[in-house]
Design a protein around this motif. Structure first.
Motif, mmCIF file in Angstrom:
data_model
loop_
_atom_site.group_PDB
_atom_site.id
_atom_site.type_symbol
_atom_site.label_atom_id
_atom_site.label_comp_id
_atom_site.label_asym_id
_atom_site.label_seq_id
_atom_site.Cartn_x
_atom_site.Cartn_y
_atom_site.Cartn_z
ATOM 1 N N ALA B 345 -25.875 -15.142 16.399
ATOM 2 C CA ALA B 345 -24.420 -15.235 16.385
ATOM 3 C C ALA B 345 -23.971 -16.458 17.176
ATOM 4 O O ALA B 345 -23.081 -17.205 16.757
ATOM 5 N N THR B 346 -24.633 -16.685 18.315
ATOM 6 C CA THR B 346 -24.307 -17.871 19.117
ATOM 7 C C THR B 346 -24.616 -19.140 18.340
ATOM 8 O O THR B 346 -23.822 -20.074 18.286
ATOM 9 N N GLN B 349 -22.174 -19.672 15.643
ATOM 10 C CA GLN B 349 -20.796 -19.601 16.124
ATOM 11 C C GLN B 349 -19.967 -18.607 15.321
ATOM 12 O O GLN B 349 -18.885 -18.908 14.847
ATOM 13 N N THR B 350 -20.500 -17.434 15.134
ATOM 14 C CA THR B 350 -19.810 -16.442 14.290
ATOM 15 C C THR B 350 -18.466 -16.041 14.872
ATOM 16 O O THR B 350 -17.563 -15.629 14.153
ATOM 17 N N SER B 351 -18.336 -16.156 16.202
ATOM 18 C CA SER B 351 -17.071 -15.743 16.797
ATOM 19 C C SER B 351 -15.986 -16.799 16.600
ATOM 20 O O SER B 351 -14.818 -16.535 16.779
ATOM 21 N N SER B 352 -16.378 -18.019 16.234
ATOM 22 C CA SER B 352 -15.370 -19.051 16.016
ATOM 23 C C SER B 352 -15.455 -19.607 14.600
ATOM 24 O O SER B 352 -15.577 -20.805 14.391
ATOM 25 N N GLY B 355 -18.948 -17.216 10.835
ATOM 26 C CA GLY B 355 -19.430 -16.022 10.119
ATOM 27 C C GLY B 355 -19.546 -16.222 8.632
ATOM 28 O O GLY B 355 -20.271 -15.483 7.951
#
Lengths: 1097, 501
Positions: B345-346, B349-352, B355
């Motif tokens: 995920a890091t 960059q799934t959080s930004s 995804g």
């Protein structure tokens, strides 16, 4: 049918045949009256017949060639009967006649009547009678002996041609039978120098004018030392021939010995680039090159002679093959003019020599374990008590005797040889059934030879076919030394004699470690096939010789050899090596190795040999074309769940995904010219030149030139020595020249590409470099110089021979490691330089010689020394040395090092000052001379050499009245050895295993204790390479004692025999050595006791 | 030699008949003699030229165009071996160096523990570097043989095959040398004049002097220049759309390699020019969402390697066992080459907004409940027939995206550069970056792209080295500059005397 009718029919038929034949020949026939009146002198038979025909009308039938040898006729008769006239005419002729129906048929005479001949046999020197001489009529079995006055009487049947006089110690004499001759025969003593010629394998040379260093040994001399092992026998008679002792393989009958002549010309094999043992001499059997194995498998009863060729003069003819020396073996040729059957049998008991092993018994071992400290724990104490129980119950297994046996070997040779003057044949069968000293180790060797030779007055044609089948098995018991490790308080078998699976199975429970020891004997019960080798060898040698005249002849020969061999190995799933493997389809393996080789060897030569007054000239020119192809492949399979499924077809799958194997072809082409010139039998010289080409050489060096020049002087033929009684022979010769050895991989000179799917890419076949070829790769050039003296003194009773030589290998092949950035890991190059310098001495003395009594006692002593020195070590090899040291910073075993000025067999170790009595630690000497406790690889220095300074033998040969007693003592002096077996059994011992008695004291025991060994503990540390275990290895070996008896003719005659000899021999009976070393770690050495029987019919 | 055989044969011929008949038979003998001499002297040389049966000699191989082709295939085969791109230079050793995987358990059958720790003195690393070094030079020697023989055996070849074979061999020589330089040589800006690696152009037993980094670059570019000139006119890929040419170091592969090397040596304009040639060729297209996400049956699998983007790729026929050993789940993450879901995920960059990245969505897959990189996940085995549809059994050599990254990095302004980067981002299913970003941000974004794009592909470590990255992603310790230079194998130092001084 009545008998008479038979005869008549036969007669009629004969007559018919005669008439028919006569029709094709010149026939004279006419008819007239019966009474004859004839006066002729020196008339031919033909004219007499014509006259008789005119007078009597009788026809005369004869063929022209029948009358060719008739003598002229003198006759004077008046009105005589025809038959009387004919009798008179034919009296002096070797002709006969029959009169039938007014026809006189002339036929070859048969009327030489039985004659009684008598005579006298005496000694050529003093003309005194020789009693007991066998007088026989050639081609028949009738033999008589001379009486005590040397007189004999023998009845001669019709057609007998010559008499033969035989007596041991004298030269055999043949005398043609002629009418009214006076048979007084003087026999000459057969001197020690019975070898008049040197057989070089290409051309025979007179020993008296040959400058080469060669040693010829007859079959009888060899058999007197060892009737079963050729190499042992040669080694005793000529110390320059050396079997490198191998302490690991010991007396393994299936292992090939390593032999050298005059030291080592090559670097030891470092990698796969060198083929086989690069120091092995060349073997020539009946003119053709053969392998070492072929010589090992050759039945000694087939051998006629062995010649060792050593210096440049003798070996330069062999060009690039002769550098390591040449061993020329000839086999017995069929005799002409008679037929003989020989049968010989040797029965040998070979018993393992276990005298060097002194292991502890049960109680001693337990005491040893206790003192080492094994009982200092609950677990140790429990195990010890179990073992103690076994020991007191009487278990004291002598493990070393379990895998060994006394082998029974039987060698039989049956030969039928003979023929007439033009056609001879030889038919030989031999079987050689050997059992090794390890149980299950065997070797069966069957061979058949058929020789056919046909000779007209100019042409000689000979063909020999030899088939050999060898089947051998390795011992399923494995290495002998593993049984020495086993403790005496373990029981191999249970009460019923079955093999115990576990030697020890002590389970303590509660998660405390138990002691489980498997019984190695269990695997032996699993139908293992261990290196079962089947080898079939078929050789056919054809030679043609054409004698243009007495001094010029031509030779052509072609030898073809085909060898097929398979090696099988099978271990079933039950074998302990698969313990821990779960997958049934991977348990159990079977592998088959199949090898094929085909060799072709063709030669052609011109020989010229003539004496012009005092000048003698011998010239030889020849060429050789040879090709050797070898290929092999191995298929390995796995998955044999049950030990009786011992066929490769039961396999579950392949072990490796693909078969492995190799292929090689080497073609050779050479031209040789050689000439010998002698003047007045006093001065002589030899010149040889050989141009040798091989496909194994690189393109830049396809051909090599080899040459030699030799000079000799027969001082004993000079005026001032000619009549000397004291000096009978004094010959000095010297030679210098270059020979070579080619030992490289057949394709090492080529840049090769491997092809296959594994190197392919994207569905395309890929070719990838397999090796960096060296286009300059060539033979190793060996420059040989030799000075030799042959001498005999005091009526030939004392002989002394000496040879001094210096051999330098100029460009020894070495494998050099390359920087990987070249793309290749290593490379073969000619860059080393090795020197061998040595001296060989041979002294013989006839202590007793009375040939008339059949008494003779010869003693000879020989000695050889050889110093092998590496003269030049390349930087790359030095790097190799360094790598060996840096990669093994803690060395416990010796490794090969190449140091300039030292030999290839030198031992390097760190100098040791012994064990410090205070600390028990070993004190080493650093290279700067300071003592230290720290072992450092850089302090390694030269501490000895495994090659002895002097080797040799003392041989004694005693003959009396048919008895022969021969013994041979060999000795080695000045060698050192790294006694690793002592180290492993006495100091660096694993106390869990059985140990040598010398370890019983545990070495150093505490401060103040003085011991040559470190302390033995339960957790040993390895002993690093130290001079402490380098010991002098001087030894004396009673290598052979042989007793034989040849039965006197009258006795054996009654058995229908011409000759009967029985013998008993023992080999390796005793060894006295300055060191105590375990001999034969994988396979014990054997002591052999041979009983031989040889009969000739 | 011929002389000898003549003399001997003459004598023999004379000898083969009785002397008195010799004069009568003279003519016959003479004829037989002459025939025999001719036969012998003709075959003498041949008789001693024995060639191995289980391998081919150099002389045999280079007698036909097919032989040249086989030699060239051999070089590619070596490149595809597990010691180079089949494992070590792709998913294995270099990816482990770049911290692409979580810490590996020492009990795992995957032997890359010490590599991940960058413990260069360990026998594990020494084993890998030794393999890479010696196999590379072995392949270089094979390429050199082809280069040499295209000249010496020029008549065997047609003009076009000469150009094609020689061009590819030269390009391969440059390609392999450059890989060695990236691994064993110093970083360019600080070590251009330092001793790096030998640039081998000949085949012999002599160890060459190691060339400086600048020289290696110079030699490689010179080789590429010649290769480019040769290939331009004859390489089928220039005129047609032959997919199989991507398996060979084709014309565009040469240009792409030139761009890569020029960038490494700081020649930005040259790099941009070369990359532009590749981009503008329009031979290579970005993968479509559909192909990348396909759920398939049979051999036509999801396009995980983005087949059409490969400027140069290497077919590794027996990749399956390696991939299974590395990625097949064995009960614990630490047993195989993967990272935790959080790490992935890091990385993406799934959080930004990452995804939607197709590289995350379809190439980080689950096996037995554990995520793993499925880039090399294989359906085809070594025996699968090659066809145009075969999407696996390949290892990327140079990707189209790298050309865009080069253009982005070498663009005159960040605004121009971000355009190239956005082209890739769009095709990967993530949002575009504004063209107002600073040069600093652009550089950081390029680094992110290298991390995402070349995950488990082997280029990342060399990128870190080039930009002198202080920290590699997922590694919590700073890099010492020396750690970007792998030690020259001991065997080379020992047997190449030129390294000593």
């Amino acid at each position: 049918m009545p008998k008479r009718l038979y005869l008549k029919l036969l007669l009629t038929m004969r007559l018919t045949i005669v008439i028919i034949i006569a029709c094709f020949m010149q026939v004279s026939a006419s008819s007239l009256a019966q009474k004859v009146t004839l006066t002729k002198s020196s008339a031919s038979l033909r004219s007499v017949f014509k006259e008789l025909n005119k007078q009597t009308g009788y026809n005369f039938f004869y063929t022209d060639n029948l009358l060719e040898n008739s003598s002229p006729v003198d006759i004077n008769v008046k009105d005589a009967e025809l038959s009387a006239v004919l009798n008179q005419i034919f009296a002096g002729q070797n002709l006969d006649f029959i009169i039938r129906n007014k026809t006189v048929i002339i036929k070859p005479g048969t009327h030489v009547s039985q004659e009684i001949i008598s005579g006298f046999v005496g000694d050529a020197k003093d003309h005194k009678p020789i009693p007991g001489v066998a007088v026989s009529i050639k081609g028949t079995k009738s033999t008589v002996q001379t009486d005590k006055n040397g007189k004999f009487t023998i009845s001669i049947p019709k057609g007998a041609e010559s008499l033969e006089f035989r007596f041991i110690g004298y030269k055999t004499v043949n005398v043609p039978i002629s009418a009214n001759s006076n048979y007084t025969i003087y026999m000459e003593e057969d001197q020690v120098s019975l070898n008049e010629t040197v057989i070089t394998g290409m051309v025979d040379r007179k020993v008296s004018t040959y400058t080469g260093a060669a040693k010829t040994m007859t079959a009888a001399e060899l058999k007197a030392v060892s009737p079963v092992n050729l190499f042992t026998a040669i080694g005793a008679l000529d110390p320059s021939f050396r079997m490198i002792p191998n302490n690991t393989i010991g007396g393994n009958i299936n292992a090939l010995p390593q032999v050298t002549m005059r030291g080592q010309t090559s670097y030891p094999t470092l990698g796969a680039e060198l083929v086989g043992n690069p120091n092995t001499p060349l073997f020539i059997l009946d003119g053709f090159q053969v392998s070492l194995q072929a010589i090992v498998d050759l039945d000694m009863n087939q051998i006629a002679s062995v010649t060792l060729l050593k210096d440049a003069s003798a070996t330069a003819m062999y060009g690039s093959r002769g550098g390591n020396g040449v061993m020329v073996v000839t086999t017995i040729l069929p005799p002409r003019g008679k037929v003989e059957v020989t049968l010989s049998n040797n029965f040998t008991l070979s018993s393992p020599d276990l005298s060097v092993y002194h292991m502890l018994n049960s109680m001693e071992k337990l005491d040893f374990e206790r003192r080492v400290g094994f009982t200092n724990s609950y677990r140790g104490d429990l195990i010890n008590s179990e073992r103690y129980k076994a020991a007191v119950s009487g278990v004291n297994t002598d493990w070393k005797s379990i895998p060994v046996q006394t082998g029974f070997n039987n060698r039989t040779n049956l030969a039928l040889r003979g023929g007439d003057q033009s056609l001879t044949f030889g038919l030989t069968f031999s079987s050689n059934l050997l059992q090794g000293v390890m149980k299950g180790q065997d070797r069966k060797n069957y061979a058949g030879t058929f020789t056919l030779s046909y000779r007209t007055n100019k042409f000689t044609f000979q063909n020999q076919t030899i088939g050999t089948q060898v089947i051998s098995n390795a011992s399923p018991y494995g290495e002998f030394s593993q049984y020495l490790d086993l403790n005496p308080y373990w029981k191999p078998y249970d009460e019923n004699g079955n093999v115990n699976k576990y030697l020890e199975n002590i389970n303590m429970g509660f998660g405390v470690g138990s002691s489980i020891v498997l019984n190695p004997l269990m695997d032996v019960t699993y139908n293992t096939i261990d290196d079962r080798n089947k080898n079939f060898n078929l050789r056919n040698n054809t030679s043609v010789r054409y004698d243009a005249n007495k001094s010029l002849w031509f030779n052509g020969a072609l030898g073809i050899t085909k060898v097929n061999g398979t090696i099988d190995n099978f271990y079933s799933a039950l074998d302990s090596r698969f313990n821990g493997v779960a997958d049934l389809s991977t348990k159990g393996t079977y592998s088959i190795n199949n090898s094929n080789s085909f060799m072709m060897d063709g030669t052609g030569s011109v020989n010229y040999n003539k004496n012009f007054g005092k000048h003698g000239v011998t010239v030889y020119a020849g060429f050789r074309v040879a090709s050797a192809q070898v290929s092999s492949y191995t298929v390995s399979t796995q998955g044999f769940p049950f030990d009786r499924l011992d066929n490769i077809l039961f396999a579950a799958q392949y072990l490796d995904s693909r078969p492995t194997g190799s292929e090689s072809t080497v073609n050779n082409l050479s031209f040789t010219g050689s000439a010998n010139y002698s003047y007045d039998n006093r001065y002589f010289t030899d010149l040889t030149y050989t141009r040798d080409g091989s496909s194994a050489y690189g393109v830049n060096n396809k051909f090599g030139d080899f040459w030699s020049a030799g000079l000799g002087w027969n001082m004993h033929n000079e005026e001032f020595l000619k009549d000397s009684k004291k000096i009978n022979l004094l010959r000095i010769r010297a030679s210098y020249g270059s020979t070579g050895t080619s030992v490289q991989d057949p394709y090492a000179a080529q840049f090769r590409y491997n092809l296959g799917t594994s190197t392919g890419y994207f569905g395309e076949v890929g070719a990838f470099p397999g090796g960096l070829g060296n286009p300059s790769l060539s033979w190793q050039q060996v420059l040989k110089s030799n000075i030799g003296i042959a001498s005999a003194f005091l009526d030939n009773r004392l002989t002394f021979n000496a040879e001094f030589y210096n051999e330098v290998t100029q460009n020894a092949l070495t494998t050099v490691s390359l920087a990987p950035s070249t793309g290749f890991p290593s490379y073969t190059e000619n860059l080393g330089k090795i020197q061998n310098r040595g001296l060989q001495l041979d002294l013989g003395y006839t202590i007793l010689s009375a040939p008339r009594q059949g008494l003779k006692w010869n003693v000879s002593v020989n000695a050889a020394t050889n110093k092998s020195v590496l003269k030049k070590v390349s930087d790359k090899l030095k790097a190799f040395n360094a790598a060996l040291n840096t990669n093994n910073a803690d060395q416990t075993a010796e490794n090969a090092q190449f140091v300039e000025g030292r030999s290839t067999t030198a031992i390097y170790a760190v100098k040791s000052l012994g064990i410090d009595p205070i600390t028990g630690q070993e004190v080493y000497l650093k290279s700067d001379g300071t003592p230290t406790f720290v072992w450092d690889v850089n302090d390694k220095t030269y501490v000895g050499d495994t090659l002895p300074t002097w080797t040799g033998a003392v041989n004694s040969n005693f003959l009396y009245a048919g008895f022969g007693l021969n013994f041979s003592i060999s000795y080695n002096y000045g060698a050192q050895v790294y006694n690793s077996t002592l180290l492993n059994r006495v100091e660096a011992v694993d106390a869990r295993n059985n140990v040598d008695r010398r370890a019983y004291d545990l070495g150093w025991t505490g401060p103040g204790s003085v011991s040559p060994y470190r302390r033995i503990t339960g957790s040993p540390t390895p002993t690093k390479l130290t001079s402490r275990f380098v010991q002098n290895d001087n030894n004396i070996q009673l290598s052979s004692v042989n007793l034989s008896y040849q039965f006197k003719t009258p006795f054996v005659r009654r058995l229908g025999l011409q000759n009967l000899t029985v013998s008993a021999t023992t080999n390796n009976l005793a060894t006295f050595s300055t060191i105590d070393i375990e001999r034969g770690t994988d396979n014990p050495f054997a002591r052999e006791y041979t009983f031989g029987l040889s009969a000739r019919f | 030699m011929v002389k000898h055989s003549q003399t001997v044969l003459n004598l023999l011929m004379i000898a083969s008949k009785p002397l008195k008949k010799y004069f009568l038979m003279k003519t016959t003998t003479l004829i037989i003699g002459i025939v025999a001499i001719c036969a012998t002297s003709f075959s003498c040389k041949k008789f001693l030229d024995v060639t191995p049966k289980t391998s081919l000699s150099e002389d045999q191989l280079f007698t036909s165009e097919a032989g040249f082709q086989q030699a060239l295939s051999g070089v590619y085969g070596q490149l595809a071996s597990s010691k180079l791109y089949g494992d070590n230079l792709s998913m294995g050793f270099v990816s482990a160096l770049a911290q692409n995987y979580s810490t590996i358990d020492p009990a795992s059958s995957v032997q890359l523990q010490q590599t991940q720790l960058l413990n260069y003195t360990s026998t594990e690393v020494a084993g890998y570097t030794n393999d890479i070094w010696s196999t590379s030079y072995s392949a270089i020697a094979a390429a050199n043989k082809i280069i040499i023989h295209t000249e010496t055996d020029r008549p065997v070849l047609t003009n076009s095959s000469y150009a094609l074979l020689r061009g590819e061999a030269l390009a391969l020589r440059a390609f392999i040398h450059f890989d060695l330089l990236r691994m064993f040589g110093p970083e360019y800006t600080t070590g251009a004049n330092q001793k790096a690696i030998p640039y081998k152009k000949d085949v012999n037993e002599n160890a060459n002097k190691p060339a400086t980094t600048a020289d290696v670059v110079k030699f490689a570019l010179a080789d590429l220049k010649e290769a480019e000139n040769l290939l331009l006119t004859v390489d089928p890929i220039v005129t047609s759309d032959l997919r199989t040419r991507r398996n060979k170091l084709n014309y565009y592969g040469v240009k792409a390699l030139e761009a890569r090397i020029m960038l490494y040596s700081g020649n930005n304009s040259g790099a941009a020019a070369a990359a532009t040639v590749v981009v503008n060729s329009a031979k290579y297209n970005f993968v479509t969402q559909a192909a990348a996400s396909a759920i398939s049956a049979g051999l036509v699998v999801r396009d995980r390697l983005y087949f059409n983007e490969q400027v140069f790729m290497i077919r590794v026929r027996d990749i399956l066992p390696t991939v299974q050993r590395y990625f097949r789940f064995r009960g614990a993450v630490s047993q195989t080459l993967t990272r935790t879901p959080a790490n992935f995920a890091t990385l993406y960059q799934t959080s930004s907004g990452g995804g939607t990245d197709i590289r995350f969505l379809y190439r980080i897959e689950a096996d037995a409940g554990s995520v793993f990189p499925s880039k090399f996940w294989q359906a085809s085995s070594a025996t699968t027939t090659i066809s145009d549809n075969l999407l696996d059994q390949y290892v990327p050599g140079i990707r189209l995206s790298e050309m865009y990254y080069i253009l982005a990095e070498t663009a005159s302004t960040p605004a121009a550069g971000v355009g190239y980067l956005n082209t890739v981002r769009l095709n990967r299913g993530i949002t575009v970056l504004p063209n107002t970003i600073t040069a600093e941000t652009l550089k950081a974004e390029i680094t992110r792209e290298y991390q995402k794009e070349f995950y488990a592909e082997g280029q990342l470590f060399f990128y870190y080295k080039r930009i002198k990255a202080l920290r590699m992603q997922f590694r919590n310790i700073d890099m010492a500059p020396g750690q970007y230079v792998l030690p020259i194998p001991d065997s080379e130092l020992q047997f190449n005397p030129n390294y000593a001084n």
